[in-house]
Design an enzyme around this catalytic site. Structure first.
Site, PDB file in Angstrom:
ATOM      1  N   ASP A 158      -5.346  -3.832  -2.307  1.00  0.00           N
ATOM      2  CA  ASP A 158      -4.338  -3.443  -1.319  1.00  0.00           C
ATOM      3  C   ASP A 158      -3.578  -4.629  -0.727  1.00  0.00           C
ATOM      4  O   ASP A 158      -4.167  -5.574  -0.209  1.00  0.00           O
ATOM      5  CB  ASP A 158      -5.050  -2.679  -0.194  1.00  0.00           C
ATOM      6  CG  ASP A 158      -4.107  -1.925   0.708  1.00  0.00           C
ATOM      7  OD1 ASP A 158      -3.163  -2.536   1.230  1.00  0.00           O
ATOM      8  OD2 ASP A 158      -4.313  -0.713   0.897  1.00  0.00           O
ATOM      9  N   SER A 197       0.827  -1.196   0.000  1.00  0.00           N
ATOM     10  CA  SER A 197       0.000   0.000   0.000  1.00  0.00           C
ATOM     11  C   SER A 197       0.868   1.255   0.000  1.00  0.00           C
ATOM     12  O   SER A 197       1.676   1.459  -0.877  1.00  0.00           O
ATOM     13  CB  SER A 197      -0.971  -0.051   1.192  1.00  0.00           C
ATOM     14  OG  SER A 197      -2.014   0.873   1.033  1.00  0.00           O
TER      15      SER A 197
END
Length: 298
Positions: free
Chosen positions: A157, A43
């Site tokens: 993510d 991320s």
């Protein structure tokens, strides 16, 4: 503990705007004379790590530190379809403008962005091909950003399964493995902002998302003390990532850990960049001074 001349594999964790602390950590490592030879990130960790590996972290830092809250909102492109609330095209477009078209295999530092194949339910390591496809996939927070379609996969993510991706760095022979965990325990040392500042910060992104989601609610009126769907979603993700992080730290036992408290800022508060970057530098300095023994306690 002197790190001068040491080589480091750097693991940068996920955590939204708290991931800006990675910039401060990297700057502190540079000041200490460390050579970062490998980076793995999930991320926001993938975003900051990718910029550093491409030699463009300074440009990103200067841009993000100039952002006001209104600027952050202007980069948000809302959508009603596609598996998320935000397309992410404006943000990625700006990032591409800052760093240009780069392939991971062209970078001087070994780099891996960790993402998750949502259909297969497994993590994916992106260590070649387009740097920004890798970053875009890794920052696709489920329910918030639309998933990224890449190489016939639907990717989200990386923090969903691996918020601190130590494993990709194990192939690199370096002196130390260092983890930056941006979902650390809340700290009483973090200065609490005044009520006016808190209201101002929450009045933007939080309220817009609350209004957006309340629009679909069957209830006539939502209680003011009831957390919004977005707040519950983000806090749930933080809780999950913190639990996975504890497990991974116990398994891999890195040489040095810097912990950024989860109350350092909220996930969307990129307008507090300078404050969070400085916090990362300060906590990295403290971790180094404590000879790398155990975790960083804020």
């Amino acid at each position: 503990m002197s790190l001068s001349g040491k080589t480091v594999s750097l693991v940068l964790g996920s955590g939204g705007a708290r991931g800006l602390a990675h910039i401060g950590v990297i700057r502190e490592l540079e000041q200490a004379g460390v050579r970062i030879e490998a980076i793995a990130g999930s991320s926001m960790g993938a975003l900051v790590g990718g910029f550093h590996a491409a030699g463009k972290l300074r440009a990103y830092e200067e841009w993000v530190c100039e952002l006001q809250q209104s600027d952050v909102l202007s980069l948000v492109d809302w959508t009603f379809s596609g598996g998320g609330l935000i397309k992410g095209r404006k943000i990625i477009g700006k990032l591409e403008e800052l760093v240009g078209d780069t392939n991971i295999e062209e970078l001087d530092i070994d780099f891996t962005a960790v993402t998750v194949d949502i259909e297969q339910g497994r993590e994916v390591w992106l260590d070649r091909g387009s740097l920004f496809d890798a970053i875009r996939a890794s920052i696709a927070i489920p329910g918030l950003f639309t998933p990224h379609r890449y190489r016939n996969r639907i990717l989200v993510d990386g923090g969903l399964l691996n918020p601190i991706p130590v494993a990709p760095t194990l192939r690199c022979m370096t002196d130390l493995t260092m983890v930056v965990d941006v979902n650390g325990p809340a700290s009483t040392e973090i200065r609490k902002r005044s009520d006016d500042q808190q209201d101002s910060a929450e009045g933007g992104m939080w309220n817009k998302l609350r209004q957006f989601m309340d629009h679909f609610s069957s209830e006539d009126r939502i209680s003011e003390d009831q957390p919004s769907l977005f707040a519950v979603m983000m806090r749930s993700l933080d809780t999950m990532e913190a639990a996975i992080t504890r497990q991974h730290l116990a398994i891999y036992q890195p040489d040095l850990v810097v912990r950024i408290p989860k109350n350092a800022c909220m996930v969307h508060e990129f307008h507090r960049a300078r404050e969070v970057i400085d916090l990362g530098a300060r906590l990295a300095r403290r971790a180094i001074e404590e000879n790398g023994k155990g975790y960083e306690h804020a």
